[in-house]
Each structure stands twice: as structure tokens, then as C-alpha cells.
Design a protein around this motif. Structure first.
Motif, PDB file in Angstrom:
ATOM      1  N   ASN A 108      11.895   3.638 -11.110  1.00 54.32           N
ATOM      2  CA  ASN A 108      10.719   2.890 -10.665  1.00 54.32           C
ATOM      3  C   ASN A 108      10.037   3.405  -9.406  1.00 54.32           C
ATOM      4  OD1 ASN A 108      10.488   0.422 -12.527  1.00 54.32           O
ATOM      5  ND2 ASN A 108      12.665   0.450 -12.040  1.00 54.32           N
ATOM      6  N   LEU A 109      10.654   4.342  -8.684  1.00 52.15           N
ATOM      7  CA  LEU A 109      10.076   4.760  -7.412  1.00 52.15           C
ATOM      8  C   LEU A 109       8.732   5.465  -7.580  1.00 52.15           C
ATOM      9  CD1 LEU A 109      10.586   4.740  -4.365  1.00 52.15           C
ATOM     10  CD2 LEU A 109      11.523   7.036  -4.602  1.00 52.15           C
ATOM     11  N   MET A 110       8.647   6.449  -8.470  1.00 48.46           N
ATOM     12  CA  MET A 110       7.368   7.126  -8.687  1.00 48.46           C
ATOM     13  C   MET A 110       6.312   6.175  -9.237  1.00 48.46           C
ATOM     14  SD  MET A 110       5.236   9.562  -8.520  1.00 48.46           S
ATOM     15  CE  MET A 110       5.418  11.342  -8.582  1.00 48.46           C
ATOM     16  N   PRO A 111       6.636   5.305 -10.214  1.00 51.62           N
ATOM     17  CA  PRO A 111       5.653   4.306 -10.646  1.00 51.62           C
ATOM     18  C   PRO A 111       5.181   3.394  -9.511  1.00 51.62           C
ATOM     19  CG  PRO A 111       7.344   4.519 -12.319  1.00 51.62           C
ATOM     20  CD  PRO A 111       7.802   5.337 -11.145  1.00 51.62           C
ATOM     21  N   VAL A 112       6.064   3.045  -8.572  1.00 48.95           N
ATOM     22  CA  VAL A 112       5.647   2.253  -7.411  1.00 48.95           C
ATOM     23  C   VAL A 112       4.678   3.055  -6.549  1.00 48.95           C
ATOM     24  CG1 VAL A 112       6.422   1.244  -5.221  1.00 48.95           C
ATOM     25  CG2 VAL A 112       7.676   0.761  -7.324  1.00 48.95           C
ATOM     26  N   LEU A 113       4.995   4.332  -6.333  1.00 44.63           N
ATOM     27  CA  LEU A 113       4.091   5.191  -5.555  1.00 44.63           C
ATOM     28  C   LEU A 113       2.718   5.263  -6.207  1.00 44.63           C
ATOM     29  CD1 LEU A 113       3.631   7.153  -3.205  1.00 44.63           C
ATOM     30  CD2 LEU A 113       4.538   8.987  -4.670  1.00 44.63           C
ATOM     31  N   ARG A 114       2.667   5.322  -7.517  1.00 42.89           N
ATOM     32  CA  ARG A 114       1.398   5.334  -8.238  1.00 42.89           C
ATOM     33  C   ARG A 114       0.593   4.054  -7.975  1.00 42.89           C
ATOM     34  NH1 ARG A 114      -1.090   9.614 -11.249  1.00 42.89           N
ATOM     35  NH2 ARG A 114       0.533  10.912 -12.145  1.00 42.89           N
ATOM     36  N   GLN A 115       1.290   2.974  -7.661  1.00 42.43           N
ATOM     37  CA  GLN A 115       0.615   1.687  -7.442  1.00 42.43           C
ATOM     38  C   GLN A 115       0.097   1.506  -6.019  1.00 42.43           C
ATOM     39  OE1 GLN A 115       3.940  -0.830  -9.228  1.00 42.43           O
ATOM     40  NE2 GLN A 115       2.136  -1.895 -10.009  1.00 42.43           N
ATOM     41  N   ILE A 116       0.551   2.352  -5.088  1.00 32.49           N
ATOM     42  CA  ILE A 116       0.133   2.152  -3.698  1.00 32.49           C
ATOM     43  C   ILE A 116      -0.658   3.326  -3.123  1.00 32.49           C
ATOM     44  CG2 ILE A 116       2.108   0.641  -3.275  1.00 32.49           C
ATOM     45  CD1 ILE A 116       3.416   2.879  -1.717  1.00 32.49           C
ATOM     46  N   ALA A 117      -0.614   4.484  -3.781  1.00 38.29           N
ATOM     47  CA  ALA A 117      -1.273   5.678  -3.249  1.00 38.29           C
ATOM     48  C   ALA A 117      -2.420   6.119  -4.144  1.00 38.29           C
ATOM     49  CB  ALA A 117      -0.262   6.814  -3.094  1.00 38.29           C
ATOM     50  N   ASP A 118      -3.361   6.837  -3.553  1.00 45.56           N
ATOM     51  CA  ASP A 118      -4.473   7.439  -4.286  1.00 45.56           C
ATOM     52  C   ASP A 118      -3.894   8.418  -5.310  1.00 45.56           C
ATOM     53  OD1 ASP A 118      -6.630   9.203  -5.033  1.00 45.56           O
ATOM     54  OD2 ASP A 118      -7.727   8.537  -3.260  1.00 45.56           O
ATOM     55  N   ASN A 119      -4.334   8.330  -6.566  1.00 46.67           N
ATOM     56  CA  ASN A 119      -3.776   9.154  -7.629  1.00 46.67           C
ATOM     57  C   ASN A 119      -4.012  10.652  -7.442  1.00 46.67           C
ATOM     58  OD1 ASN A 119      -2.456   7.438  -9.720  1.00 46.67           O
ATOM     59  ND2 ASN A 119      -4.412   6.381  -9.631  1.00 46.67           N
ATOM     60  N   ARG A 120      -4.963  11.018  -6.586  1.00 49.09           N
ATOM     61  CA  ARG A 120      -5.195  12.437  -6.324  1.00 49.09           C
ATOM     62  C   ARG A 120      -4.079  13.059  -5.502  1.00 49.09           C
ATOM     63  NH1 ARG A 120     -10.869  11.760  -3.518  1.00 49.09           N
ATOM     64  NH2 ARG A 120      -9.738   9.915  -2.798  1.00 49.09           N
ATOM     65  N   TYR A 121      -3.278  12.225  -4.832  1.00 49.60           N
ATOM     66  CA  TYR A 121      -2.284  12.734  -3.885  1.00 49.60           C
ATOM     67  C   TYR A 121      -0.859  12.349  -4.277  1.00 49.60           C
ATOM     68  CZ  TYR A 121      -6.708  12.549  -1.324  1.00 49.60           C
ATOM     69  OH  TYR A 121      -8.023  12.659  -0.955  1.00 49.60           O
TER      70      TYR A 121
END
Length: 411
Positions: A338-351
Motif C-alpha cells: 500500500n505504500l506506493m498507492p498511498v504516495l500516488r494519493q498525496i503527490a503530483d503524479n508527474r513526480y
């Protein structure tokens, strides 16, 4: 080569292809920990020096991780992955021919540099293909390759015992080089847009990305800073486990090196396999009703798992330690799904790859310091059990901090 209409068959096939790479990524790096005795004997090392072999790997790995992620965001996930696999496999082969401690230290440094590029690029590519209801499970299945590498890396003690410690590095180095050639023909980048529109409505600005601009965007988000703190503590706990658990089990439960090495990785990885599947499926299903499901799954996992890490270091009964390692492994598996999916939810998808690179950076730098500190404390006659107990308490505090994360409205 890019793919503008990703099929579900290729999306899952990609996970299978990269599972093998994930296996090699951790097998090649962790094998050395269960080969401690013959390496220490051959080069005449202290515990601190042996710990430094892992620390140098982690420091170089951490320092390059943000740059590896940035290159994957700006240019090509595929090219970064293939470059990483081929170079670290060549360095693994080199390790099997080293003739001094200094040369082995250099090989570990270059292995860290080359492996740093893989995980951010691979997770970004997988989550490019897998969106919504399959994202956590796909991420988790890929991460299970890391667990397999860790588990079989524990067999390094047996490899060293029967074939010599150098043979493992030589054989798997050659295999990795050949597999990188295979990937050259089968990996495909995906366009950053779907049906003509960028994911989550963000424009495809990749050619204009800069590392400084990526950093500014990521670090202005308080939720990313919370995730960074959490991942640093997780890295500390994980690498103390990876680096010193075989030694801890051997000394505290009077195991031979082969059994200690396998036990230190095997039981945790079995738990992690369970956790990564369970955590991925539950989070994906719960996501339809609650967009913070992935965060809650991580919190639930380590709220249970951290106390069991404490129990593992406190018990004198090996069967209890096995149970504790298994439960801690489940928590780690839930996190990794779940860590990468969480990152996808809080960060700009370009980065995204750059963001994961920074998470790896702080985690491995802290982890590398703690592996060295673990060796230094052991030389100073400080029991490793105390080190694990403190790590468990910090892990619980860091896990609860995740409740402060706020996700994007369109996540």
C-alpha cells in the motif's frame, strides 16, 4: 517503445516479469548477511567492519535513489530498469571475485548505486498500468518478489557452507545479466495520458521536469513529510532486521549459521507473502468505500506488528520468536502493498518515481547508519535485543503518525 492502450493481460504480465527482477534485487544484496562467518574469517573483519559492508551499500543506494526516480519520471521507466538490472548484476558477479575488504567495500558501494534506480522506476511503471481497484494488489505482488529474494538470500549460509561464499555471487550475477537482455525486448513504457487526458487531470510535462522543481513540489506537501518520517523509521527497523537478525538468532537461540540465516529471513518472508496478498486485496476492496483505506491498512498492520517485533527480541523461546517474526512479516507485507498507492494519493503524479526515490533515500541512509551502529553496539557488548526493542517502540509511534496524512481530492 510506449504503449498507449495497456491491456490487463500485459499489465499483469508486467508484474510477473518484474517479480523476477525484484527477487534478484534483494537476493543479491542480502545474501552477504548470512555469509558472515566465512567472509569475516577470510578478510579478518570486526563486527563493525562487516556491518559497514551493508551500510556502504545502503548509503550509496539512498543517495542515488532520488536521481534514479527522477530519471524514470523524466525519461523512460523501461530504460532505467534495464540499466539498473544489468549493472547491479555485473557488480554481483564482481563481488564473487573480490580479493580484499577494500575491494568488497567498493563492490558494495557500486551495487548500491546501481540497485537504487530500480524500485522507484518499477513501482512507478506498475502503478502506471494498474489504477484504482488493482493498484495495491499489483504493487504487493511485485513486492513479494523482494520477500522471496530475502527468504532465499538466507540460504547464503548453506551456499557458503557447501560451495563457498563466492559461488552464489558469481552464478546469480551471470543470471541477472542474461535476464536484463530478455527485459530489453519485453518491457514497455506507457504514455502518461489515458484517453488523451493525463491521469488525475495533470498535464504531461515530463520533458520539462527538473530535479529541483520536483523537490519543491514534493516537499511542500505536509503529508509527504509525514510519509518521509514514517519510512525513515521503517527503514531503520527493517535494516536492523536484515543486517543483524541472523547473528541475533544464532547467538540467542544457539543455532548453526545455516539455520540462523534461513530462520532470520524465511519466517518473516512467509508472513510478508500473506500480508502482501491480504493487504492488497482488502485495501483495494475497501478503497471503493473509503479513499484512505490504504493508509488505514498500514496503520492496522504495524499497530499489531511492532509489538510482535518487541516480543521477538524479548522471548527466550524460539517457537515464540518464530510466531513473532511471522506476524511482523504480515505487517510489513501490508505496508509494501500500500505504500506506493498511498504516495500516488498525496503527490503530483508527474513526480511519483522521484517521490519514492526520496523515501528510499531517507530510509536507506538511516538504515545504513543503524546497521553500522548495530555492529558498533555489538562490539561494545550491547545486546541486540535492546536495539530491536527500541526500534519496535519507534515503529509504533511512526505508524500512528500516518493518521495525519491528507489525500488529494481527486485521488
Amino acid at each position: 517503445m510506449t504503449n498507449t492502450t495497456p491491456s490487463k493481460y500485459y499489465a499483469w504480465g508486467l508484474v510477473a516479469l518484474l517479480w523476477v527482477v525484484a527477487f534478484l534485487n534483494y537476493f543479491d544484496r542480502i545474501m552477504i548477511t548470512s555469509m558472515r562467518d566465512p567472509i569475516v574469517s577470510e578478510f579478518g573483519l570486526t563486527d563493525a567492519q562487516f556491518g559497514l559492508l551493508t551500510s556502504v551499500f545502503l548509503w550509496s543506494y539512498g543517495l542515488l535513489s532520488p536521481f534514479g526516480g527522477f530519471l524514470a519520471d523524466k525519461y523512460s521507466r523501461k530504460k532505467v530498469i534495464i540499466f539498473s538490472v544489468s549493472i547491479w548484476s555485473a557488480v554481483t558477479l564482481w563481488t564473487g571475485f573480490t580479493s580484499s575488504f577494500e575491494e568488497m567495500l567498493a563492490s558494495r558501494f557500486f551495487m548500491g548505486l546501481s540497485e537504487a534506480c530500480y524500485i522507484p522506476a518499477a513501482l512507478a511503471l506498475i502503478t502506471d498500468y494498474h489504477r484504482g481497484k488493482t493498484r495495491s494488489l499489483a504493487t504487493g505482488l511485485h513486492m513479494s518478489g523482494l520477500y522471496a529474494g530475502l527468504a532465499f538470500g538466507g540460504l547464503g549460509g548453506y551456499i557458503a557452507e557447501f560451495y563457498g561464499w563466492r559461488s552464489g555471487f558469481q552464478v546469480f550475477g551471470v543470471f541477472g545479466i542474461l535476464y536484463s537482455i530478455f527485459l530489453l525486448y519485453y518491457l514497455k513504457d506507457v504514455e502518461k495520458t489515458v484517453d488523451g487526458e493525463a491521469e488525475d487531470g495533470e498535464a504531461d510535462l515530463s520533458p520539462r521536469l527538473s530535479l529541483w522543481g520536483s523537490m519543491k513540489n514534493l516537499f511542500k506537501a505536509k503529508s509527504f513529510l509525514v510519509l518521509l518520517f514514517y519510512f525513515s523509521v521503517l527503514g531503520m527497523a527493517n535494516w536492523l532486521v536484515y543486517g543483524w537478525l541472523p547473528t541475533f538468532l544464532k547467538e540467542h537461540f544457539h543455532l548453526d549459521p545455516g539455520k540462523a540465516g534461513f530462520s532470520a529471513t524465511g519466517y518473516i518472508q512467509i508472513g510478508s507473502f500473506v500480508g502482501v496478498i491480504l493487504g492488497g486485496i482488502l485495501a483495494d476492496r475497501w478503497f471503493a468505500k473509503n479513499k484512505k483505506s490504504r493508509i488505514y491498512m498500514i496503520v492496522i498492520g504495524f499497530s499489531v506488528g511492532a509489538p510482535f517485533l518487541f516480543l521477538m527480541s524479548s522471548t527466550t523461546v524460539f517457537a515464540v520468536a518464530i510466531l513473532a517474526m511471522f506476524v511482523f512479516g504480515i505487517a510489513r507485507g501490508i505496508n509494501d502493498a500500500n505504500l506506493m498507492p498511498v504516495l500516488r494519493q498525496i503527490a503530483d503524479n508527474r513526480y511519483i518515481a522521484t517521490g519514492y526515490g526520496f523515501l528510499n533515500f531517507i530510509s536507506t541512509i538511516v538504515g545504513g547508519i543503524m546497521v553500522y551502529v548495530g555492529g558498533a553496539l555489538k562490539d561494545a557488548k550491547v545486546d541486540l535485543a535492546v536495539v530491536y526493542q527500541v526500534s519496535a517502540l519507534l515503529m509504533l509511534i511512526a505508524t500512528l503518525s500516518l493518521l495525519a496524512i491528507k489525500i488529494k481530492k481527486n485521488a
